[in-house]
Motif scaffolding. Structure first.
Motif, PDB file in Angstrom:
ATOM      1  N   THR A 133       0.836  -1.199   0.000  1.00  0.00           N
ATOM      2  CA  THR A 133       0.000   0.000   0.000  1.00  0.00           C
ATOM      3  C   THR A 133       0.871   1.250   0.000  1.00  0.00           C
ATOM      4  N   TYR A 134       1.910   1.246   0.829  1.00  0.00           N
ATOM      5  CA  TYR A 134       2.814   2.387   0.893  1.00  0.00           C
ATOM      6  C   TYR A 134       3.470   2.643  -0.461  1.00  0.00           C
ATOM      7  N   GLN A 135       3.909   1.592  -1.138  1.00  0.00           N
ATOM      8  CA  GLN A 135       4.570   1.738  -2.429  1.00  0.00           C
ATOM      9  C   GLN A 135       3.611   2.229  -3.513  1.00  0.00           C
ATOM     10  N   GLU A 171       1.207   7.567  -4.630  1.00  0.00           N
ATOM     11  CA  GLU A 171       2.020   8.497  -5.402  1.00  0.00           C
ATOM     12  C   GLU A 171       1.907   9.890  -4.786  1.00  0.00           C
ATOM     13  N   ILE A 172       3.046  10.434  -4.445  1.00  0.00           N
ATOM     14  CA  ILE A 172       3.091  11.762  -3.860  1.00  0.00           C
ATOM     15  C   ILE A 172       3.387  12.747  -4.979  1.00  0.00           C
TER      16      ILE A 172
END
Length: 161
Positions: free
Chosen positions: A51-53, A56-57
């Motif tokens: 989920t973290y990967q 997209e920031i």
């Protein structure tokens, strides 16, 4: 059978010593319940990582945050309230002094007695706990150094930003 729940997370993350890792692996060969716990923790860890990967920031986010920090000082928003706060503080101080003179005298004498008691207790405490003074001074120095480092970093960011 004693379970080893407190070591399982460290085992999954690879944070155990060789001896602890061998102990956990030996226990897992015999204990179905702990193997299931390891499987569950591993699945949760993998799900969180996935989920973290996938998040997209936006590329502009860091610059937007930095510019919003330096755009307007906080005190600029509060500047209009400073005179009112000063007036209220003076009025409050005058009211307390005028209406509670007798209470104030008793309170001040109580504070003085407490201060004298503290002055007598501190040397006894320092002498009974030899490393207390060094620990307090060391902690204060570390906090001051961290504060100075943080302030320097903020000033560098402000100068370059």
């Amino acid at each position: 059978m004693n379970h080893i729940e407190d070591l399982l997370s460290g085992y999954i993350d690879g944070e155990l010593t060789e001896e602890q890792r061998m102990l956990v692996e030996h226990h897992l060969r015999r204990c179905e319940e702990c193997r299931e716990t390891v499987d569950e923790i591993s699945a949760i860890r993998n799900q969180v990582y996935t989920t973290y990967q996938s998040i997209e920031i936006p590329s502009f986010l860091e610059q937007k945050i930095i510019s919003s920090i330096f755009s307007e000082p906080v005190y600029g928003k509060l500047r209009a309230y400073i005179p009112a706060a000063a007036i209220l503080s003076v009025v409050f101080f005058v009211l307390i002094l005028s209406s509670a003179t007798f209470v104030s005298i008793g309170f001040i004498s109580s504070l003085a007695s407490a201060f004298i008691g503290i002055v007598h207790i501190v040397p006894l405490l320092v002498s009974s706990v030899p490393l207390l003074l060094q620990a307090v001074v060391g902690t204060a120095l570390v906090l001051m150094l961290l504060s100075l480092w943080s302030l320097r970093r903020l000033l560098v960011i402000k100068a370059t930003g």
